[in-house]
Design an enzyme around this catalytic site. Structure first.
Site, PDB file in Angstrom:
ATOM      1  N   GLY A 212      -5.495  69.354  75.201  1.00 36.84           N
ATOM      2  CA  GLY A 212      -5.377  68.981  73.786  1.00 36.84           C
ATOM      3  C   GLY A 212      -3.923  68.819  73.395  1.00 36.84           C
ATOM      4  O   GLY A 212      -3.538  67.843  72.770  1.00 36.84           O
ATOM      5  N   HIS A 266       0.078  63.599  66.472  1.00 39.52           N
ATOM      6  CA  HIS A 266       0.995  64.738  66.430  1.00 39.52           C
ATOM      7  C   HIS A 266       2.234  64.422  67.282  1.00 39.52           C
ATOM      8  O   HIS A 266       2.124  64.103  68.466  1.00 39.52           O
ATOM      9  CB  HIS A 266       0.218  65.932  66.982  1.00 39.52           C
ATOM     10  CG  HIS A 266       0.916  67.228  66.902  1.00 39.52           C
ATOM     11  ND1 HIS A 266       1.843  67.634  67.821  1.00 39.52           N
ATOM     12  CD2 HIS A 266       0.801  68.241  66.003  1.00 39.52           C
ATOM     13  CE1 HIS A 266       2.273  68.848  67.504  1.00 39.52           C
ATOM     14  NE2 HIS A 266       1.657  69.231  66.401  1.00 39.52           N
ATOM     15  N   GLU A 318       1.471  66.266  61.357  1.00 34.20           N
ATOM     16  CA  GLU A 318       2.710  66.771  61.948  1.00 34.20           C
ATOM     17  C   GLU A 318       3.270  65.672  62.858  1.00 34.20           C
ATOM     18  O   GLU A 318       3.784  65.937  63.941  1.00 34.20           O
ATOM     19  CB  GLU A 318       2.477  68.037  62.780  1.00 34.20           C
ATOM     20  CG  GLU A 318       1.984  69.220  61.977  1.00 34.20           C
ATOM     21  CD  GLU A 318       2.089  70.540  62.742  1.00 34.20           C
ATOM     22  OE1 GLU A 318       2.854  71.409  62.302  1.00 34.20           O
ATOM     23  OE2 GLU A 318       1.402  70.695  63.763  1.00 34.20           O
ATOM     24  N   GLU A 333       9.644  67.639  62.618  1.00 36.88           N
ATOM     25  CA  GLU A 333       9.610  69.001  63.162  1.00 36.88           C
ATOM     26  C   GLU A 333      10.700  69.183  64.225  1.00 36.88           C
ATOM     27  O   GLU A 333      10.958  68.278  65.030  1.00 36.88           O
ATOM     28  CB  GLU A 333       8.224  69.251  63.774  1.00 36.88           C
ATOM     29  CG  GLU A 333       8.096  70.637  64.354  1.00 36.88           C
ATOM     30  CD  GLU A 333       6.708  70.898  64.946  1.00 36.88           C
ATOM     31  OE1 GLU A 333       5.739  70.177  64.593  1.00 36.88           O
ATOM     32  OE2 GLU A 333       6.604  71.826  65.772  1.00 36.88           O
ATOM     33  N   CYS A 404       6.461  77.926  66.676  1.00 35.37           N
ATOM     34  CA  CYS A 404       6.797  77.068  67.823  1.00 35.37           C
ATOM     35  C   CYS A 404       8.271  76.681  67.863  1.00 35.37           C
ATOM     36  O   CYS A 404       8.863  76.571  68.937  1.00 35.37           O
ATOM     37  CB  CYS A 404       5.937  75.813  67.798  1.00 35.37           C
ATOM     38  SG  CYS A 404       5.949  74.964  66.210  1.00 35.37           S
ATOM     39  N   CYS A 405       8.875  76.461  66.683  1.00 35.91           N
ATOM     40  CA  CYS A 405      10.231  75.891  66.674  1.00 35.91           C
ATOM     41  C   CYS A 405      11.335  76.869  67.093  1.00 35.91           C
ATOM     42  O   CYS A 405      12.211  76.475  67.873  1.00 35.91           O
ATOM     43  CB  CYS A 405      10.536  75.290  65.309  1.00 35.91           C
ATOM     44  SG  CYS A 405       9.441  73.922  64.876  1.00 35.91           S
TER      45      CYS A 405
HETATM   46  O1  FUB Z   1       0.158  73.424  68.589  1.00 35.67           O
HETATM   47  C1  FUB Z   1       1.295  74.140  69.019  1.00 35.67           C
HETATM   48  C2  FUB Z   1       2.476  73.863  68.139  1.00 35.67           C
HETATM   49  O2  FUB Z   1       2.160  74.241  66.790  1.00 35.67           O
HETATM   50  C3  FUB Z   1       2.858  72.412  68.016  1.00 35.67           C
HETATM   51  O3  FUB Z   1       3.663  71.934  69.037  1.00 35.67           O
HETATM   52  C4  FUB Z   1       3.545  72.406  66.712  1.00 35.67           C
HETATM   53  O4  FUB Z   1       3.709  71.124  66.168  1.00 35.67           O
HETATM   54  C5  FUB Z   1       2.638  73.269  65.877  1.00 35.67           C
HETATM   55  O5  FUB Z   1       1.579  72.496  65.424  1.00 35.67           O
HETATM   56 ZN    ZN Z   2       7.734  73.447  66.332  1.00 35.55          ZN
END
Ligand code: FUB
Ligand code: ZN
Length: 662
Positions: A212, A266, A318, A333, A404-405
């Protein structure tokens, strides 16, 4: 060094070393590039000394580490006081990403304390791995009642939100980094055990689900390069080939990957998939993946790329929406900015064209580093180009539920020196500029390139060659698009005026004609110790306009200098920026302020401050002393207005929604 020898060691147990099937350029690894510059060195050190320990601390504090401890207890048959699965199904990856960044840090600088901490963490992860190699705390903690996104059975919700494969993709990348840095196989062994399970479970006639959220493709390719196990590459290819069609655009599964032609869905998933396609093409020699990503790149760079180098449009998943729908309250993002760097770097290696580095550099100096505060402890998830100081994430946060970032930044910043140089037989590419020394292998010769520069604040760069023996190679010096009147390699943005100030080059003091091919000037000659190239990239202040199809930017202008995009932020502009008008005739000046925001170039000029009236005209206007700072440095002084695109005239305000009467 250690890196090359380890590649051999890990692969020798399985036969021959993996060879690329396509003749691509190879990056000079970040471990061979020793920066000592004004811009990246402090950031890399802050990342190593602050961001990595800080984000690990957040993983401890928020139960992410505890998830592994609980999963391990469950596996040992111990009773859990708390067997509830909380958070996101991909929380494990936060630890993996930071671990990767920490391992990168260890490759550069010994840190016994960190090394030991990683050993402890890896032991916890190892204990949470199920006997057959499955690793996913969101199920193992409570297989009867796994995470809501996980599905009753393994993999059954993989195409949607389980992230079982995404988690492992990040794990493989981290495991390879840890092995390269330390020579220890503790993490790599967990990775191969899991990858062997995947090879067993997935494939034609077996489970044919595709991931996914992509990244496993890149991770498997790295694992293949490190171990020589061809089945890992085969599985990466299978995951690409089995994807779609007719499963929707969100996860780029609306068409078979080879038939895709636009950036959809995404953006992090997308850029990771395109990067994985480049890797699989390189390793298998199948160029049909390249044909597809080239097409998609044309669409994205032509219609969906923000001036800060980011991806992710308002109202999108996103990620991407319609062509040219580049509203300034954008998503961009941080992870997608990083994905954009990964993807464009791979395209450069495939096509040997600096236009990809132009996109990479734009993303790097603007979108990506805006994602982390100067002190290394606050993070942006979306990076907007226009803020009102209210609403969604108007300032950096110390952490996120969906985190995640921060981890992505932590792993990425450490690797930045790896984007400076690349080689291909006797060709040496100089892609980015930063003071320091690169140790290169050119043919059989050890060559050093020493850069002296204050880039990105000043555009003069001295490149000095070090070589014991005179040796012949072609040095390819990148002349950035921004220095050739081309902000991006498409007609999405253009400079308002041609700059008369041209880049210049000298070789050992003698001027050289600027014959630019695919973004490079080539010096093919026999090089001697101390030979020097002097590159001068003038950095006048440039006004950028967007393609007229971008409604949000009509009658608006963005300001750049060198690779840096500027913005107006409230503290420097009497508390407001939305009503600023920067007429085309205003003269702008710039100067370096070492006391401000870690040392930045500041742009100033006489503008107008307007308050949009009822008919969306700028009703009343007054003179205004405009101050602009680098976009990446905004949001360090509290919440408030910020704009990258300023009005050039009253017309810009007509596009605003009508002001309601009180
Ligand atoms: O789905 C994992 C992470 O969460 C994605 O890479 C980000 O964009 C956030 O949706
Ligand atoms: Zn992120």
């Amino acid at each position: 060094m250690i890196l090359a020898t380890l590649m051999m060691c890990a692969s020798s147990s399985h036969g021959q070393e993996p060879q690329d099937k396509l003749d691509t350029i190879k990056p000079v690894p970040f471990t061979a590039v020793h920066l000592d510059d004004v811009f990246w060195t402090p950031r890399i050190e802050t990342n190593r000394a602050v961001t990595i320990p800080y984000t690990f601390g957040k993983c401890e504090e928020t139960g992410r580490v505890d998830n592994f401890i609980r999963a391990a207890k469950k596996l040992r048959g111990e009773k859990l006081e708390d067997d509830q699965v909380r958070g996101y199904s991909f929380d494990d990856t936060d630890i993996y990403k930071i671990l990767e960044g920490a391992a990168f840090g260890l490759s550069i600088k010994a840190d016994p304390k960190m090394d030991q901490y990683l050993d402890g963490l890896i032991a916890k992860i190892a204990a949470a791995q199920e006997p057959d190699g499955y690793l996913y705390t969101a199920r193992t903690i409570n297989p009867e009642k796994p995470h809501g996104w996980a599905g009753k059975k393994r993999w059954e919700k993989e195409r949607d939100l389980s992230h079982e494969l995404y988690n492992m993709g990040h794990f493989y990348e981290a495991a390879v980094a840890h092995y390269m840095a330390t020579g220890k196989k503790s993490m790599l062994n967990i990775a191969t055990k899991n990858a062997d399970l995947l090879c067993n479970d997935f494939g034609p006639g077996k489970n044919e689900h595709w991931p996914g959220h992509q990244i496993i493709e890149m991770g498997l390719c790295k694992l293949y390069r490190t171990t020589g196990e061809k089945k890992y590459l085969d599985l990466a290819k299978f995951f690409l080939d089995t994807r779609g069609p007719d499963y929707g655009t969100y996860a780029q599964a609306h068409k078979k990957v080879l038939d895709q032609d636009k950036g959809v869905g995404h953006a992090v998933r997308a850029t990771y998939m395109y990067s994985g396609m480049a890797d699989v093409a390189t390793l298998t020699g199948d160029t049909s993946y390249i044909t597809a990503i080239d097409r998609i790149w044309e669409n994205i760079v032509g219609t969906k790329l923000y001036i800060i180098g980011g991806l992710g449009q308002p109202g999108g998943p996103e990620g991407f929406t319609e062509d040219y729908a580049l509203g300034n309250e954008c998503y961009c993002e941080t992870c997608a900015g990083i994905g954009n760097v990964y993807w464009n770097h791979r395209l450069f290696m495939l096509h040997r064209d600096a236009k990809y580095i132009d996109v990479l550099e734009r993303a790097l100096y603007n979108n990506v580093i805006a994602g982390v505060s100067l002190d290394g402890k606050r993070f942006f998830y979306p990076n907007t180009q226009s803020s009102s100081g209210t609403g969604r994430r108007p300032e950096r946060s110390e952490w996120f539920g969906c985190a995640c970032c921060p981890g992505n930044i932590a792993r990425f910043v450490a690797s930045v020196p790896g984007y400076l140089y690349a080689t291909k037989n006797n060709d040496v590419y100089v892609n980015l500029y930063a003071a320091g020394k690169g140790d290169l292998k050119v043919g059989d010769n050890a060559v050093t390139i020493t850069q002296a520069t204050r880039y990105p604040w000043e555009g003069n760069v001295k490149l000095t060659i070090g070589t014991q023996n005179e040796c012949r190679f072609a040095l390819k010096v990148r002349i950035p698009g921004w220095a050739q009147n081309t902000p991006v390699p498409s007609d999405l943005y253009k400079y308002m005026d041609e700059s008369g100030e041209k880049a210049t080059l000298k070789l050992n003091g003698e001027p050289v004609a600027l014959a630019v091919d695919k973004g490079y000037v080539t010096f093919d000659r026999a090089w001697k110790q101390g030979d020097m190239i002097e590159l001068n990239l003038p950095m006048p202040i440039r006004r950028v306009t967007a393609n007229d199809k971008v409604e949000a930017d009509r009658n608006r202008v963005a300001i750049e200098r060198g690779p840096i995009v500027f913005c107006a932020e409230w503290p420097d502009n009497n508390g407001k920026t939305h009503g600023l008008i920067l007429p085309d005739s205003t003269k702008l000046t710039s100067g370096f302020r070492k006391d401000m925001l870690g040392g930045i170039e500041v742009i100033q000029g006489k503008a107008l401050a307007a308050s949009p009236g009822e008919a969306n005209q700028a009703a009343s206007k007054s003179d205004h002393a405009l101050v602009m700072i680098p976009y990446y440095a905004w949001a360090h002084r509290g919440k408030g207005e910020m704009d990258v695109w300023l009005a050039r005239n009253d017309e810009a305000f007509k596009a605003l929604p009508a002001k309601k009467k009180p």
